[in-house]
Write a protein that holds these residues in place. Structure first.
Motif, short mmCIF file in Angstrom:
data_model
loop_
_atom_site.label_atom_id
_atom_site.label_comp_id
_atom_site.label_asym_id
_atom_site.label_seq_id
_atom_site.Cartn_x
_atom_site.Cartn_y
_atom_site.Cartn_z
N ALA A 40 0.84 -1.18 0.00
CA ALA A 40 0.00 0.00 0.00
C ALA A 40 0.89 1.24 0.00
O ALA A 40 2.04 1.19 0.45
N PRO A 41 0.38 2.36 -0.49
CA PRO A 41 1.19 3.59 -0.51
C PRO A 41 1.70 3.95 0.89
O PRO A 41 0.93 3.96 1.86
N GLY A 42 2.99 4.21 0.96
CA GLY A 42 3.58 4.61 2.23
C GLY A 42 3.80 3.49 3.22
O GLY A 42 4.22 3.74 4.35
N LYS A 43 3.52 2.26 2.82
CA LYS A 43 3.68 1.14 3.73
C LYS A 43 4.68 0.13 3.16
O LYS A 43 4.94 0.10 1.96
N GLU A 44 5.20 -0.68 4.03
CA GLU A 44 6.13 -1.71 3.60
C GLU A 44 5.37 -2.84 2.89
O GLU A 44 4.19 -3.08 3.15
N ARG A 45 6.09 -3.53 2.05
CA ARG A 45 5.52 -4.68 1.38
C ARG A 45 5.17 -5.75 2.42
O ARG A 45 5.92 -5.97 3.37
N GLU A 46 4.05 -6.40 2.23
CA GLU A 46 3.55 -7.39 3.18
C GLU A 46 3.26 -8.70 2.47
O GLU A 46 2.57 -8.72 1.44
N GLY A 47 3.77 -9.78 3.00
CA GLY A 47 3.41 -11.10 2.49
C GLY A 47 1.99 -11.44 2.92
O GLY A 47 1.66 -11.33 4.09
N VAL A 48 1.16 -11.82 1.96
CA VAL A 48 -0.25 -12.07 2.23
C VAL A 48 -0.54 -13.56 2.35
O VAL A 48 -1.21 -14.01 3.28
N SER A 49 -0.02 -14.32 1.40
CA SER A 49 -0.32 -15.74 1.37
C SER A 49 0.72 -16.45 0.53
O SER A 49 1.44 -15.83 -0.26
N CYS A 50 0.79 -17.77 0.72
CA CYS A 50 1.74 -18.56 -0.05
C CYS A 50 1.20 -19.98 -0.18
O CYS A 50 0.52 -20.48 0.74
N ILE A 51 1.50 -20.62 -1.31
CA ILE A 51 1.12 -22.01 -1.50
C ILE A 51 2.37 -22.77 -1.91
O ILE A 51 3.12 -22.34 -2.78
N SER A 52 2.60 -23.89 -1.24
CA SER A 52 3.82 -24.64 -1.50
C SER A 52 3.71 -25.40 -2.81
O SER A 52 2.63 -25.64 -3.34
N GLY A 53 4.88 -25.77 -3.33
CA GLY A 53 4.90 -26.49 -4.59
C GLY A 53 4.83 -27.99 -4.43
O GLY A 53 4.51 -28.71 -5.36
N SER A 54 5.12 -28.46 -3.23
CA SER A 54 5.20 -29.90 -3.01
C SER A 54 3.85 -30.51 -2.66
O SER A 54 3.30 -31.32 -3.40
N ASP A 55 3.31 -30.10 -1.52
CA ASP A 55 2.07 -30.71 -1.06
C ASP A 55 0.88 -29.75 -1.07
O ASP A 55 -0.19 -30.10 -0.59
N GLY A 56 1.08 -28.55 -1.61
CA GLY A 56 -0.02 -27.60 -1.69
C GLY A 56 -0.41 -26.97 -0.37
O GLY A 56 -1.49 -26.39 -0.25
N SER A 57 0.49 -27.05 0.61
CA SER A 57 0.20 -26.40 1.88
C SER A 57 0.03 -24.90 1.67
O SER A 57 0.69 -24.30 0.82
N THR A 58 -0.86 -24.31 2.45
CA THR A 58 -1.14 -22.88 2.30
C THR A 58 -0.84 -22.12 3.58
O THR A 58 -0.93 -22.68 4.69
N TYR A 59 -0.49 -20.87 3.42
CA TYR A 59 -0.09 -20.02 4.52
C TYR A 59 -0.72 -18.64 4.33
O TYR A 59 -0.83 -18.17 3.20
N TYR A 60 -1.10 -18.03 5.43
CA TYR A 60 -1.76 -16.73 5.37
C TYR A 60 -1.24 -15.79 6.45
O TYR A 60 -0.93 -16.22 7.57
N ALA A 61 -1.17 -14.51 6.11
CA ALA A 61 -0.91 -13.51 7.13
C ALA A 61 -2.12 -13.43 8.06
O ALA A 61 -3.25 -13.67 7.64
N ASP A 62 -1.87 -13.07 9.29
CA ASP A 62 -2.97 -12.99 10.26
C ASP A 62 -4.03 -11.99 9.80
O ASP A 62 -5.21 -12.17 10.09
N SER A 63 -3.61 -10.96 9.09
CA SER A 63 -4.53 -9.91 8.68
C SER A 63 -5.56 -10.38 7.65
O SER A 63 -6.59 -9.74 7.46
#
Length: 120
Positions: A40-63
């Motif tokens: 967002a403007p004026g804010k640091e880059r934030e990781g939102v989510s990720c999906i693994s390539g091996s088993d499809g595990s998913t990860y999310y930021a608390d927000s």
């Protein structure tokens, strides 16, 4: 040539939904972890989510946990980010990127980004 192209951004009212797409070319996406990040403007880059390539595990930021869902369609070489119950604070440019490992925080190839604006 490795390329990632995001699409699906736009203007949506609070409480609305959007689905972002990240289409890959030049490599087979299903073997690689793919992350969604936002800035967002004026804010640091934030990781939102990720999906693994091996088993499809998913990860999310608390927000975004409980509101966003990451998925992949290997046949289409595409990763999606379904965003529900959007809030004004979700407004940002959203990027997808390849990474060696979800949670590592280091990204290799990036898309050009797609703007998401949540406003009434």
């Amino acid at each position: 040539q490795v390329q990632l192209v995001e699409s699906g951004g736009g203007l949506v009212q609070p409480g609305g939904s959007l689905r972002l797409s990240c289409a890959a070319s030049g490599f087979t996406l299903d073997y690689y972890p793919i992350g969604w990040l936002r800035q967002a403007p004026g804010k640091e880059r934030e990781g939102v989510s990720c999906i693994s390539g091996s088993d499809g595990s998913t990860y999310y930021a608390d927000s975004v946990k409980g509101r966003f869902t990451i998925s992949r369609d290997n046949a289409k070489n595409t990763v999606y980010l379904q965003m529900n119950s959007l809030k004004p604070e979700d407004t940002a440019v959203y990027y997808c990127a390849t990474t060696a490992l979800c949670g590592l925080g280091i990204y290799d190839y990036w898309g050009q980004g797609t703007q998401v604006t949540v406003s009434s």
